[in-house]
Enzyme design. Structure first.
Site, short mmCIF file in Angstrom:
data_model
loop_
_atom_site.label_atom_id
_atom_site.label_comp_id
_atom_site.label_asym_id
_atom_site.label_seq_id
_atom_site.Cartn_x
_atom_site.Cartn_y
_atom_site.Cartn_z
N HIS A 249 0.84 -1.20 0.00
CA HIS A 249 0.00 0.00 0.00
C HIS A 249 0.87 1.24 0.00
O HIS A 249 2.05 1.18 0.34
CB HIS A 249 -0.90 0.03 1.25
CG HIS A 249 -0.10 0.22 2.51
ND1 HIS A 249 0.62 -0.79 3.10
CD2 HIS A 249 0.13 1.33 3.27
CE1 HIS A 249 1.23 -0.33 4.17
NE2 HIS A 249 0.96 0.96 4.30
N ASP A 251 0.68 4.99 1.89
CA ASP A 251 -0.08 5.58 2.99
C ASP A 251 -0.94 6.74 2.48
O ASP A 251 -0.41 7.67 1.86
CB ASP A 251 0.87 6.10 4.09
CG ASP A 251 1.57 4.96 4.81
OD1 ASP A 251 1.08 3.82 4.75
OD2 ASP A 251 2.60 5.23 5.46
N HIS A 305 4.78 0.11 -0.03
CA HIS A 305 5.51 -0.64 1.00
C HIS A 305 4.60 -1.69 1.62
O HIS A 305 3.38 -1.70 1.38
CB HIS A 305 6.11 0.30 2.05
CG HIS A 305 5.12 1.20 2.74
ND1 HIS A 305 4.57 2.31 2.14
CD2 HIS A 305 4.58 1.14 3.98
CE1 HIS A 305 3.74 2.91 2.98
NE2 HIS A 305 3.71 2.21 4.11
N ARG A 315 6.74 -8.98 16.03
CA ARG A 315 7.30 -7.66 15.73
C ARG A 315 6.29 -6.61 16.15
O ARG A 315 5.08 -6.83 16.00
CB ARG A 315 7.59 -7.60 14.23
CG ARG A 315 8.04 -6.27 13.71
CD ARG A 315 8.54 -6.40 12.27
NE ARG A 315 8.94 -5.09 11.79
CZ ARG A 315 8.18 -4.31 11.06
NH1 ARG A 315 6.98 -4.70 10.68
NH2 ARG A 315 8.61 -3.12 10.69
C1 LIG Z 1 -5.82 6.35 6.80
C2 LIG Z 1 -5.35 5.16 7.09
C3 LIG Z 1 -5.89 3.89 6.53
C4 LIG Z 1 -4.89 2.87 6.99
C5 LIG Z 1 -4.46 3.45 8.32
C6 LIG Z 1 -4.20 4.89 7.98
C7 LIG Z 1 -2.90 4.97 7.15
C8 LIG Z 1 -2.55 3.71 6.37
C9 LIG Z 1 -3.75 2.80 5.96
C10 LIG Z 1 -3.39 1.30 5.81
C11 LIG Z 1 -2.37 0.89 6.88
C12 LIG Z 1 -2.82 0.90 4.48
C13 LIG Z 1 -2.79 -0.63 4.34
C14 LIG Z 1 -4.15 -1.24 4.46
C15 LIG Z 1 -4.83 -0.88 5.81
C16 LIG Z 1 -6.24 -1.40 5.77
C17 LIG Z 1 -4.11 -1.65 6.92
O1 LIG Z 1 -3.57 -2.76 6.66
O2 LIG Z 1 -4.11 -1.22 8.07
C18 LIG Z 1 -4.80 0.67 5.94
C19 LIG Z 1 -5.35 1.41 7.16
C20 LIG Z 1 -6.83 1.30 7.34
O3 LIG Z 1 -7.62 1.50 6.40
O4 LIG Z 1 -7.21 1.09 8.47
O1 LIG Z 2 4.52 -1.72 10.76
C1 LIG Z 2 5.11 -1.57 9.70
O2 LIG Z 2 6.14 -2.15 9.38
C2 LIG Z 2 4.53 -0.64 8.66
C3 LIG Z 2 3.05 -0.43 8.82
C4 LIG Z 2 2.50 0.42 7.76
O3 LIG Z 2 3.05 0.55 6.68
C5 LIG Z 2 1.25 1.15 8.02
O4 LIG Z 2 0.61 0.92 9.07
O5 LIG Z 2 0.89 2.00 7.19
FE LIG Z 3 2.16 2.22 5.58
#
Ligand SMILES: C=C1C[C@]23C[C@H]1CC[C@H]2[C@]1(C)CCC[C@@](C)(C(=O)O)[C@H]1[C@@H]3C(=O)O
Ligand SMILES: O=C(O)CCC(=O)C(=O)O
Ligand SMILES: [Fe+2]
Length: 380
Positions: A249, A251, A305, A315
């Protein structure tokens, strides 16, 4: 556009050991059980092309910015730091900061309380349960939110606001959701969030300098920020090559300041390959998010990333996502727009983008483009 990955709110919760037809409605990611299971539930198995590489990824050497001189006002090094940032942000948007001025004991306390929180029983953590459609609270994976490609993680997300009348917002969140005894823990995260907000404004000043706009421009824009803090716990997993802790994704927020523990896991997609960012206990990992990419009119990259999990070691990380106040219009400064470089993204507000990621679209590598199309379609 509506995502099909949001499930109905589960009526009852139990473990994964149920009949298949019951699983969807009753999934719960109980890591204390799952970290020992030889097989992982289907919903956590990612498609082959998104799974971790079989070979260990090469390290990505990202610039290490020493903020010591900048923070003590020694202007001789400003240019050097700004040009390092400029190069990193044009290439991939990732860099490390050291001598960042954040108190080591505050960092230590924040990490120990993250351990403490995730060590609580599932029932206790669920006092802060995140509801579908909301972005704050405790989520054991995203079992209530998505049907497939579930992340192998637990998270606790809470809101930070730099507004004067919100100076206890984090502390009160812990007290009100988890109980009075969590107030001191909330105080640590309140202090940690304040420190992250201050650091991110300092980085915004450097970003203003490196982009050649008024030095105070972005700092002023984010002075009133409405940010998100997230504690991430990636339990050990017996099948780490089939799943991901956080999927690929970019951010959606503006700037992310990530505190890693000493376990590797974070990877960035650069020049068509996944590269790992090796933990450095003196540093925070900083990356540009989609909202800053839009503010810089596409000059600085919000880069793809992801995070891997390990079969041996859990972790934990703490992310601070800097976000503008919800109603501020995200629009690049005029210095970054000209005939040769016309506007790349439409004006938008952070609250609309946040709603898009929570209700209409699962944040991935294309969030900003998908969101821009959605905004433009709505406007026509
Ligand atoms: C605005 C946001 C949505 C998420 C949390 C924050 C910033 C990063 C996003 C996220 C981490 C990107 C990857 C997918 C996600 C669903 C996650 O795995 O947490 C995303 C977050 C979210 O929508 O909760
Ligand atoms: O925990 C990590 O290594 C990265 C998490 C991340 O990319 C996110 O929460 O947006
Ligand atoms: Fe991220």
């Amino acid at each position: 556009m509506t995502i099909d990955c949001i499930t109905k709110n589960p009526s009852t919760l139990s473990s994964f050991g149920e009949h298949k037809e019951d699983q969807q409605r009753s999934l719960v990611f109980d890591s204390s059980v799952l970290k020992q299971e030889a097989d992982i539930p289907q919903n956590f198995i990612w498609p082959e092309h998104e799974r971790p590489n079989t070979l260990k990824s090469k390290e990505l050497k990202v610039p290490v910015l020493d903020l010591g001189d900048f923070l003590s006002g020694h202007s001789s090094s400003f240019k050097e730091v700004a040009s390092l940032i400029d190069e990193a942000c044009k290439n991939h948007g990732f860099f490390l900061v050291v001598n960042h001025g954040v108190d080591a004991s505050l960092i230590y306390d924040a990490q120990r309380y993250t351990d403490l929180f995730f060590d609580l029983s599932l029932l206790e953590k669920q006092k802060a349960q995140r509801k579908v459609g909301e972005c704050f609270g405790y989520a054991s994976s995203f079992t209530g939110r998505f049907r497939s490609k579930l992340p192998w993680k637990e998270t606790l997300s809470f809101r930070f606001s730099s507004e004067e009348n919100s100076s206890n917002i984090v502390k009160d969140y812990f007290k009100n959701t988890l109980g009075k005894e969590f107030e001191p823990i909330g105080k640590v995260y309140q202090d940690y969030s304040n420190a992250m907000s201050t650091l991110s404004l300092q980085i915004m000043e450097l970003l203003g300098m490196s982009l050649g706009v008024n030095r105070a421009h972005f700092k002023d824009f984010f002075e009133e920020n409405d940010s998100i803090v997230r504690l991430n716990y990636y339990p050990a997993c017996q099948k780490p090559n089939l799943t991901l802790g956080t999927g690929p994704h970019c951010d959606p927020a503006s700037l992310t300041i990530l505190l890693q523990d000493n376990v590797t896991g974070l990877e960035v997609f650069v020049d068509n390959e996944w590269r790992s960012i090796v933990p450095n206990s003196n540093a925070f990992v900083v990356n540009i998010g989609d909202t800053f990419m839009a503010l810089s009119n596409g000059r600085y990259k919000s880069c793809l990333h992801r995070s891997l999990v390990s079969d041996k070691t859990a972790r934990k990380t703490i992310a601070f996502f800097l976000c503008p106040r919800g109603d501020k219009v995200v629009s690049p400064p005029e210095e970054l727009v000209d005939e040769k470089t016309p506007r790349v993204y439409p004006d938008f507000t952070w609250s609309t983008l946040l709603e898009f990621t929570q209700k209409h679209y699962r944040a991935d590598m294309n969030t900003l483009q998908a969101f821009s199309n959605w905004v433009q379609q709505k406007g026509t």
